[in-house]
Design a protein around this motif. Structure first.
Motif, PDB file in Angstrom:
ATOM      1  N   MET A  46     -11.077   3.194  13.763  1.00 57.24           N
ATOM      2  CA  MET A  46      -9.783   3.568  13.168  1.00 57.24           C
ATOM      3  C   MET A  46      -8.717   2.552  13.592  1.00 57.24           C
ATOM      4  SD  MET A  46      -7.696   7.190  13.454  1.00 57.24           S
ATOM      5  CE  MET A  46      -8.967   8.128  12.588  1.00 57.24           C
ATOM      6  N   LYS A  47      -7.973   2.004  12.619  1.00 61.15           N
ATOM      7  CA  LYS A  47      -6.948   1.020  12.929  1.00 61.15           C
ATOM      8  C   LYS A  47      -5.780   1.657  13.674  1.00 61.15           C
ATOM      9  CE  LYS A  47      -7.889  -2.511   9.502  1.00 61.15           C
ATOM     10  NZ  LYS A  47      -7.306  -3.453   8.529  1.00 61.15           N
ATOM     11  N   LYS A  48      -5.101   0.808  14.461  1.00 65.31           N
ATOM     12  CA  LYS A  48      -4.020   1.307  15.311  1.00 65.31           C
ATOM     13  C   LYS A  48      -2.678   0.755  14.852  1.00 65.31           C
ATOM     14  CE  LYS A  48      -7.089   1.681  19.319  1.00 65.31           C
ATOM     15  NZ  LYS A  48      -7.352   1.215  20.708  1.00 65.31           N
ATOM     16  N   ILE A  49      -1.701   1.661  14.792  1.00 64.36           N
ATOM     17  CA  ILE A  49      -0.335   1.296  14.387  1.00 64.36           C
ATOM     18  C   ILE A  49       0.638   1.686  15.488  1.00 64.36           C
ATOM     19  CG2 ILE A  49       1.554   1.837  12.797  1.00 64.36           C
ATOM     20  CD1 ILE A  49      -0.443   2.138  10.578  1.00 64.36           C
ATOM     21  N   LEU A  50       1.537   0.780  15.810  1.00 59.11           N
ATOM     22  CA  LEU A  50       2.635   1.090  16.729  1.00 59.11           C
ATOM     23  C   LEU A  50       3.903   1.272  15.899  1.00 59.11           C
ATOM     24  CD1 LEU A  50       3.882   1.318  19.592  1.00 59.11           C
ATOM     25  CD2 LEU A  50       4.330  -1.134  19.471  1.00 59.11           C
ATOM     26  N   ILE A  51       4.508   2.456  15.985  1.00 61.73           N
ATOM     27  CA  ILE A  51       5.786   2.715  15.322  1.00 61.73           C
ATOM     28  C   ILE A  51       6.885   2.559  16.357  1.00 61.73           C
ATOM     29  CG2 ILE A  51       7.177   4.363  14.017  1.00 61.73           C
ATOM     30  CD1 ILE A  51       4.592   5.733  13.130  1.00 61.73           C
ATOM     31  N   THR A  52       7.762   1.600  16.147  1.00 64.00           N
ATOM     32  CA  THR A  52       8.832   1.349  17.107  1.00 64.00           C
ATOM     33  C   THR A  52      10.158   1.816  16.538  1.00 64.00           C
ATOM     34  OG1 THR A  52      10.009  -0.335  18.388  1.00 64.00           O
ATOM     35  CG2 THR A  52       9.056  -1.044  16.299  1.00 64.00           C
ATOM     36  N   THR A  53      10.939   2.474  17.370  1.00 58.61           N
ATOM     37  CA  THR A  53      12.149   3.125  16.870  1.00 58.61           C
ATOM     38  C   THR A  53      13.221   3.188  17.944  1.00 58.61           C
ATOM     39  OG1 THR A  53      13.020   5.252  16.101  1.00 58.61           O
ATOM     40  CG2 THR A  53      11.064   5.343  17.431  1.00 58.61           C
ATOM     41  N   GLY A  54      14.482   3.223  17.509  1.00 56.64           N
ATOM     42  CA  GLY A  54      15.578   3.473  18.432  1.00 56.64           C
ATOM     43  C   GLY A  54      15.498   4.889  18.976  1.00 56.64           C
ATOM     44  N   GLY A  55      16.396   5.237  19.880  1.00 57.12           N
ATOM     45  CA  GLY A  55      16.285   6.517  20.568  1.00 57.12           C
ATOM     46  C   GLY A  55      17.047   7.667  19.952  1.00 57.12           C
ATOM     47  N   THR A  56      17.773   7.441  18.852  1.00 59.59           N
ATOM     48  CA  THR A  56      18.543   8.516  18.231  1.00 59.59           C
ATOM     49  C   THR A  56      17.672   9.306  17.259  1.00 59.59           C
ATOM     50  OG1 THR A  56      19.285   7.126  16.400  1.00 59.59           O
ATOM     51  CG2 THR A  56      20.631   7.119  18.399  1.00 59.59           C
ATOM     52  N   GLY A  57      18.128  10.516  16.921  1.00 57.87           N
ATOM     53  CA  GLY A  57      17.381  11.348  15.983  1.00 57.87           C
ATOM     54  C   GLY A  57      17.223  10.680  14.627  1.00 57.87           C
ATOM     55  N   GLY A  58      18.250   9.924  14.208  1.00 56.78           N
ATOM     56  CA  GLY A  58      18.198   9.234  12.927  1.00 56.78           C
ATOM     57  C   GLY A  58      17.094   8.203  12.844  1.00 56.78           C
ATOM     58  N   HIS A  59      16.649   7.710  14.015  1.00 56.98           N
ATOM     59  CA  HIS A  59      15.538   6.771  14.061  1.00 56.98           C
ATOM     60  C   HIS A  59      14.209   7.477  14.338  1.00 56.98           C
ATOM     61  CE1 HIS A  59      18.686   3.592  14.955  1.00 56.98           C
ATOM     62  NE2 HIS A  59      17.969   3.030  14.010  1.00 56.98           N
ATOM     63  N   VAL A  60      14.205   8.370  15.325  1.00 54.13           N
ATOM     64  CA  VAL A  60      12.943   8.956  15.783  1.00 54.13           C
ATOM     65  C   VAL A  60      12.363   9.946  14.777  1.00 54.13           C
ATOM     66  CG1 VAL A  60      11.773  10.199  17.646  1.00 54.13           C
ATOM     67  CG2 VAL A  60      13.676   8.684  18.188  1.00 54.13           C
ATOM     68  N   ILE A  61      13.211  10.743  14.130  1.00 55.13           N
ATOM     69  CA  ILE A  61      12.702  11.749  13.191  1.00 55.13           C
ATOM     70  C   ILE A  61      11.951  11.104  12.020  1.00 55.13           C
ATOM     71  CG2 ILE A  61      13.380  13.557  11.569  1.00 55.13           C
ATOM     72  CD1 ILE A  61      15.550  14.369  13.635  1.00 55.13           C
ATOM     73  N   PRO A  62      12.484  10.032  11.374  1.00 56.13           N
ATOM     74  CA  PRO A  62      11.678   9.365  10.341  1.00 56.13           C
ATOM     75  C   PRO A  62      10.364   8.812  10.895  1.00 56.13           C
ATOM     76  CG  PRO A  62      13.962   8.690  10.158  1.00 56.13           C
ATOM     77  CD  PRO A  62      13.855   9.475  11.436  1.00 56.13           C
ATOM     78  N   ALA A  63      10.382   8.362  12.156  1.00 49.08           N
ATOM     79  CA  ALA A  63       9.150   7.850  12.776  1.00 49.08           C
ATOM     80  C   ALA A  63       8.107   8.954  12.907  1.00 49.08           C
ATOM     81  CB  ALA A  63       9.472   7.250  14.148  1.00 49.08           C
ATOM     82  N   LYS A  64       8.555  10.149  13.315  1.00 43.98           N
ATOM     83  CA  LYS A  64       7.622  11.284  13.434  1.00 43.98           C
ATOM     84  C   LYS A  64       7.106  11.730  12.068  1.00 43.98           C
ATOM     85  CE  LYS A  64       8.502  14.588  16.337  1.00 43.98           C
ATOM     86  NZ  LYS A  64       9.223  15.690  17.022  1.00 43.98           N
TER      87      LYS A  64
END
Length: 335
Positions: free
Chosen positions: A1-19
């Motif tokens: 299975m290929k691996k992806i790193l999702i990198t994001t800022g620490g605010t909800g506006g960044h992390v919620i789209p990442a999740k």
């Protein structure tokens, strides 16, 4: 299975789209996250594979040389992590903390993909664009977007959780007109003071119910306030099944974060957007105007707003619900 790193800022506006992205990709890929310490408010170390990258903000000060040294150290840390975990691709939601991740990924020759959920190209993504293969956007008319990189844009539908796709878009049938008021979780004065006073005056003419978000310290006070005015209410700070509140509502009053607007519009809920005036590059106003131009919402400028204006505006909507119905039909067409 290929691996992806999702990198994001620490605010909800960044992390919620990442999740949300993890929800859609998690069955096909092995997902890792990188964020700073702020992101731990939204990410559970026991459920998510996280690398913390505490990138310092670059600004002119006597500490600048030390900050540059730290960033160089973080780049080496990232390179070691990416190689050890055999990451195949890096997806960035933006944020300055992603700088070491993007540089490390570029050095290793990994595919870099950006996601810009706002209608204004963020400062981080503006820098990362030179390293990226593609940038996923909701529109090809982003503000501050360089013309030379337009070929990198890939249009996608607004990111919403899987539960929204699985949910029926039912029209709420309430015995009382239900307002969903959210965006004031950090204690915004306009949400904690002005809007509640407006709701009291609205309740003198119409039978209403209020579901309202506020900061944790204000939950009890706000509930007592509505109870004392005999207004049915539900006060909260964070709700895991927020979709249920949206489905119960007849009209939303909200800030204009990209994910929030995507969720309420996906369920065809008309809304009044009051963008955060201090949002970087005024991106919340641009987000709201995207929906306003298609006739899906109303947009109010907080700088020119007072109790009388907001009250009269809401009463005009409730006195003649034809505009409310029109907004709902426009949302249905959009979706």
């Amino acid at each position: 299975m290929k691996k992806i790193l999702i990198t994001t800022g620490g605010t909800g506006g960044h992390v919620i789209p990442a999740k949300i992205l993890e929800e859609h990709l998690g069955s096909s890929f092995n997902i890792f996250f990188s964020s700073d310490k702020r992101g731990l408010k939204y990410l559970d170390p026991e459920l998510h594979k996280i690398i913390l990258i505490d990138t310092p903000k670059i600004n002119l000060s006597f500490k600048l040389p030390f900050k540059i040294i730290k960033i160089i150290y973080l780049i080496f840390k990232v390179i070691f992590f990416l190689k050890r975990k055999k990451i195949d691709k890096v997806i960035s939601i933006g944020g300055y903390m992603s700088i070491p991740i993007i540089i490390g990924a570029k050095i290793l020759g990994l595919t870099i993909i950006l996601i810009e959920p706002n209608l204004v190209l963020g400062r981080g993504n503006r820098i990362f664009l030179n390293f990226a293969k593609k940038i996923f956007c909701y529109s090809n008319k982003l503000y501050n977007f360089p013309k030379k990189s337009l070929n990198k844009i890939e249009l996608i539908k607004p990111l919403v959780s899987k539960v929204f796709y699985e949910s029926k878009k039912n029209n709420s049938i309430n015995d009382k007109f239900c307002f969903l008021i959210f965006g004031g979780s950090q204690g915004a004065q306009i949400f904690n003071t002005l809007i509640k006073e407006v709701m009291v005056d609205v309740s003198k003419t119409f039978s209403i119910k209020v579901i309202q978000q506020t900061n944790p310290e204000n939950i009890e006070n706000l509930k007592k306030f509505y109870d004392s005015k005999n207004i049915e209410n539900r006060i909260f700070n964070f709700e895991e099944k927020f979709i249920n509140f949206i489905k119960m509502s007849d009209l939303c009053i909200t800030r204009a974060g990209a994910t929030s607007l995507a969720e309420i519009s996906f369920l065809n809920k008309p809304f009044i957007a009051i963008p955060l005036p201090s949002a970087k590059d005024n991106h919340q106003m641009k987000n709201a105007e995207f929906y306003e131009e298609m006739g899906c919402c109303w947009v109010l400028d907080q700088k020119n707003l007072n109790k009388e204006k907001l009250l009269n505006f809401i009463l005009s909507i409730l006195n003649d619900k034809s505009d409310l119905s029109l907004k709902k039909s426009k949302l249905e067409k959009l979706n």
